[in-house]
Write an enzyme that holds these catalytic residues in place. Structure first.
Site: not given
Ligand SMILES: *Cc1c(COP(=O)(O)O)cnc(C)c1O
Length: 374
Positions: A186-188, A184
């Protein structure tokens, strides 16, 4: 109050590699759906990165979890142990399989599932355990795997928040039967929406691929031996993912830099007994998906005020997840409560964490926090 200073969001993607070039290649070649070379390239490179034989891309982290559970044969009447302190998808996907999540409490230091609490939650119906590497810190996998082996349970890592983290020198995604990841925004690393499964099990990998693609027999087109899903990743998403993965060391290093700056700047507040900084166990490599502080015991009632004062100063933060047993769909599983999760959730704040944060941004976050905590 914040004058002309720009707002600092809690998360932001960093798209500074070949993402756009690869997406353009999708357009130039007219391969934009789930057929196309980037899906396989992304899968191959992700498997190699995690040190596993197979990686199977999915269209988000939730469908990846659902696929894993379906592939493991979870169904009606089964119980799956999950931490109550996690994102809701961990439990919802168990429900998608008509099975029951069984919640357990967490360790207050790492916020991750408490292995001893797992032991107490096992029943004859228990089928598996889903440890979550919360906020980027790996769960303590060895005791979890021992318990699973002793009771004949599967272990599915929910590594959605921890791409690149390591447990005792091994990448998460390689320390269980199967692991799921989220990409997604906002993930790493991100593909916009996307997910991945990793496993060393050849048979399971085959089942996961079958279920991902509507259950269509790979040897016989439009023949469907089972009911599957359409959880495929597009070539466009995989193109973004490959661009992200090629620069993962840079993305992780940027997060380490942010975490170190927070750690230095927040030492004073911790020494004054106002907050607790996140720990990283010596067996863990924490990737700091979210730099998470706990207000000191007793300061919990100030948490929401602190967050709104920071918001007024132009800084977005997030509360630590509501423990799932406190949410409407899962209240009937609250039992006597889960005191550690409830306490951590009441005192926890996720500070802005992403690679583009400057030292000046971090100073702004820290001084807003200091001001708010007097
Ligand atoms: C983000 C996340 C998911 C779900 O991933 P999506 O890609 O948003 O569907 C699952 N589990 C955890 C712990 C997550 O943080």
């Amino acid at each position: 109050m914040s004058g002309s200073l720009p707002r600092i969001p809690v998360a932001q993607p960093v798209l500074d590699g070949r993402e756009f070039e690869y997406v353009k290649e999708c357009f130039d070649t007219n391969w934009i759906a789930s057929n196309g070379p980037f899906v396989e390239r992304f899968e191959r490179q992700f498997a190699d990165y995690c040190g596993v034989k197979h990686a199977i891309a999915a269209n988000n982290g939730t469908t990846a979890l659902h696929l894993a559970l379906a592939g493991l044969g979870v169904g009606e009447g089964d119980e799956v142990i999950v931490p109550t302190l996690t994102y809701i998808a961990t439990a919802n996907t168990v429900k998608y399989c008509n099975a029951s999540p069984v919640f357990v409490d967490n360790d207050p230091r790492t916020l991750n599932i408490d292995p001893e609490a797992i032991l107490r939650a096992i029943t004859p119906r228990t089928k598996g355990i889903i440890p979550v590497h919360l906020y980027g810190h790996p769960a303590d996998m060895d005791p979890i795997r021992e318990i699973a082996a002793a009771h004949g349970l599967f272990v599915l890592e929910d590594a959605a928040e921890a791409t690149g983290a390591s447990y005792k020198g091994r990448k998460v995604g390689s320390v269980s039967d199967v692991a799921s990841f989220s990409f997604f925004g906002n993930k790493i690393i991100t593909t916009g929406e996307g997910g991945m499964l990793t496993t060393d099990d050849d048979e399971l990998a085959k089942t996961l691929r079958l279920l991902r693609g509507q259950g269509m027999d790979p040897e016989r087109r439009y023949w469907f031996p089972v009911i599957g899903f359409n959880y495929r990743m597009t070539n466009v998403a995989a193109a973004i993912g490959l661009g992200q993965l090629e620069r993962i060391e840079h993305h992780l290093a940027a997060r380490q830099r942010v975490a170190r700056l927070y750690h230095d700047r927040l030492g004073r507040l911790e020494a004054a007994g106002k907050i607790v900084r996140p720990t990283s166990e010596n067996w863990a490599e924490h990737v700091y998906w979210m730099y998470t502080i706990l207000l000191a015991p007793g300061l919990g009632p100030h948490r929401d005020r602190v967050m709104s004062e920071m918001d007024a100063a132009g800084i977005e933060t997030r509360p630590v997840f509501h423990p799932l047993h406190t949410l409407p769909p899962y209240r009937d599983l609250a039992g006597a409560g889960f005191p550690v999760a409830e306490d951590c959730a009441a005192r926890g704040i996720n500070l802005p964490t992403y690679g583009l944060l400057t030292e000046g941004d971090i100073d702004r976050v820290v001084s807003a926090l200091e001001k708010s905590l007097g």
